[in-house]
Design a protein around this motif. Structure first.
Motif: not given
Ligand code: ADP
Ligand code: MG
Length: 604
Positions: A240-252
């Motif tokens: 699992h990974t999650s990142v906050n980006t300029e696009v929005g919150d992305i979780r995989v």
């Protein structure tokens, strides 16, 4: 009379309705998707889907949502009747799954619809029958009925559609086999269940329960459901990974180590909306190109939570795709989040005894008896396996994490066994060697192409190998012969339709040589390139080249000496993607000491 002179007629409302409905309702799974989305919009926490004859005879959805008043029930089958949107501006911040007011009238146009609903706080349920809107007598008046069981809730809605497409033979004949239609329905329920992990879902087809995804316990997180769905009822660990980006919150979430020949287990969810979106799918696949062979796909879930104003959800009649204000940026952020995850992820740690069985067997170790074989989808994980600890065991980037451990031996002449103190690690020597070979070969080929040095070392075959090609491809073969020669083969055309290989690259082994050469020829013929320099940018040719070479790797069953084994593991962890073989199988599996203690019942 020729069609050019046929008079123009206005279609009867019934015909026009049915044609228009075809945009929204293609097959049983489209009905299910629309109705389940309505249930979710109505706040349901339990949803049951019942099919008969693959959905052709009956599609029934029951929910415990807030239901409809008799007034709303009478309106809901009208075109453009919706409780979710009132002005055009609302579209910019739409948070419900529905908004067009088109699903129920479309379903009514292609099947016989019966709706039954009891609103929250209402004292009774009402029933309404509807068929093709626009036709006389198509909709009845809501009738008061006594019915009070919406999955154990006093309020909710039950919608039944019978005889799907029975009036539209052109559509009916395009339906696939019953099994294929049920599989589609299941796929959409799985997508929706991943988008809404707190809701319980059930799928029953011809009286058989195919899915039973219960609402999770309060201490369970969504990874449990994701893992169940991605691994078809098993509970393999997901990375699992999650990142906050300029696009929005992305979780995989990624079911590492597994790959499949289809994209069925590639799931995208944007703002709670389950999608099958081409752009997002491509962005998810791009980082795996190095890790998986062409034609193999990862099992992974992508969640994006973003500002609804940067998203147009109204671009597809079935709402399975969306349009982004800035698609390039979304693509880039998703791709880099996944690449980073692949780069840093760790070995799969097995979460339960039952899941071990499909990858390897401890013949000499008693496994926990597998319970609940029938209801494989019940959240069995919650019982013992501390999902957040094992499922997300992202290892730090460490060159050789087994270095600190002790090589204690080899199992079945195939698995190297390491004692790491608090866990044991098993290395599949064949998978490990494949990975090493694959990356070495790739690196060498790319390096050479950068240096403009196209001379590869080859080994001469004692007996040349003859491989046929389709005669119509002769011109292409002739023009591409020089590529093969520059890749370390010594090859010439022999007779009409045969290639004669006199030498092969030094990395290649002899086993099944002809088949592997044939695969390579197929790939070289299929490559859409025109020059040798372009060839060096065609990754699929190299992937084929490398993976065909991989067959020469150490086989399971070959005995390795200690030095060789240690060297193998060292080399493995110098690879860019040490945790999978190029076919996506795991190279390393870890088993915790806790697990051993459970087996021997040293722990309760
Ligand atoms: P939309 O979802 O775009 O509004 P639909 O045709 O799918 O359009 O549904 C029309 C309306 O019927 C919804 O806006 C909602 O008010 C009502 N409705 C449909 N299904 C349900 C349900 N299961 N529970 C409560 N209300 C529902
Ligand atoms: Mg709807």
């Amino acid at each position: 009379m020729c069609a050019a002179h046929a008079p123009i007629r206005v279609l009867s409302p019934g015909v026009a309705e049915r044609i228009a409905a075809g945009e929204v309702i293609e097959r049983p799974s489209s009905v299910v998707k629309e109705l389940v989305e309505n249930s979710l919009d109505a706040g349901a926490t339990e949803i049951a889907v019942i099919l008969e004859d693959g959905g052709k005879s009956l599609i029934e959805i029951i929910d415990n949502g807030h239901g409809m008043t008799p007034e709303n029930l009478a309106l809901c089958v009208q075109h453009h009747a919706t409780s979710k949107l009132s002005s055009l501006e609302d579209l910019d911040r739409i948070m419900t799954l529905g908004f067009r007011g088109e699903a129920l009238p479309s379903i009514a146009a292609v099947s016989e619809l019966t709706l039954l609903s009891r609103p929250f706080g209402g004292d009774t349920a009402f029933e309404l029958k509807a068929s093709t809107p626009g036709e006389a007598g198509s909709t009845s008046q809501p009738q008061r009925v006594t019915f009070g069981h919406f999955l154990n809730s006093p309020h909710g809605t039950r919608i039944q559609g019978r005889g799907l497409f029975s009036q539209i033979p052109a559509r009916l004949k395009f339906l696939k086999s019953q099994g294929a239609e049920v599989a589609q329905v299941r796929e959409w329920i799985e997508r929706l269940a991943i988008a809404h992990p707190k809701v319980g879902f059930r799928l029953v087809s011809d009286d058989r329960t195919l899915l039973n995804l219960r609402a999770p316990q309060p201490n369970q997180d969504e990874s449990v459901r994701i893992s169940q769905i991605l691994s078809d009822g098993e509970d393999y660990p997901v990375v699992h990974t999650s990142v906050n980006t300029e696009v929005g919150d992305i979780r995989v979430f990624w079911l590492q180590g597994m790959s499949s020949p289809q994209t069925r287990k590639l799931i995208q969810v944007v703002n709670g909306r389950a999608l099958r979106d081409r752009l997002l799918q491509q962005a998810m696949l791009a980082p795996f190109r190095q890790t998986l062979l062409p034609g193999r796909f990862p099992s992974a879930v992508l969640h994006i939570q973003m500002n609804p104003a940067e998203l147009d959800v109204n671009v597809h009649p079935t709402k399975t795709e969306v349009r982004f204000l800035n698609p390039g940026k979304v693509f880039h952020e998703v791709e880099s989040a996944i690449s980073a995850m692949i780069a840093k992820q760790g070995a799969p740690a097995f979460a339960s005894a039952s899941s071990c069985s499909s990858t390897f067997q401890f013949d000499s170790v008693p496994l926990m008896p597998r319970q609940e074989t029938e209801s494989a989808y019940s959240p069995r994980l919650g019982v013992q396996s501390t999902p957040s600890a094992t499922l997300f065991s992202n290892q730090p980037v460490d060159k050789n994490p087994l270095k600190s451990g002790r090589l204690v031996g080899m199992l079945f002449n195939t698995y190297l066994l390491f004692d790491l103190g608090e866990e044991a690690a098993l290395v599949d020597q064949h998978a490990a060697h494949e990975r090493i070979r694959y990356e070495q070969l790739r690196k060498r080929v790319f390096q050479k192409s950068l240096e403009g040095d196209l001379n590869f070392q080859s080994q001469t075959l004692l007996i040349p190998e003859a491989v046929r090609f389709p005669l119509e491809s002769r011109t292409i073969i002739e023009s591409r012969l020089s590529w093969l020669n520059s890749l370390g083969f010594e090859v010439e055309i022999f007779g009409e339709d045969t290639l004669l290989f006199r030498s092969i690259p030094i990395e290649w082994g002899m086993e099944m040589l002809r088949t592997r050469l044939k695969n390579l020829i197929d790939r070289v013929l299929a490559a859409d390139i025109h020059s040798t320099s372009e060839l060096f940018h065609d990754e699929t040719v190299f992937e084929t080249l490398a993976s065909e070479a991989c067959h020469s790797s150490v086989r399971a069953g070959d005995r390795l000496e200690r030095m060789e084994a240690e060297k193998l593991v060292d080399l493995l962890f110098q690879c860019e993607h040490p945790w999978n073989c190029p076919h996506g199988r795991p190279t390393v599996v870890k088993v915790s000491q806790d697990r051993f203690e459970e087996w021997f019942q040293r722990r309760v």
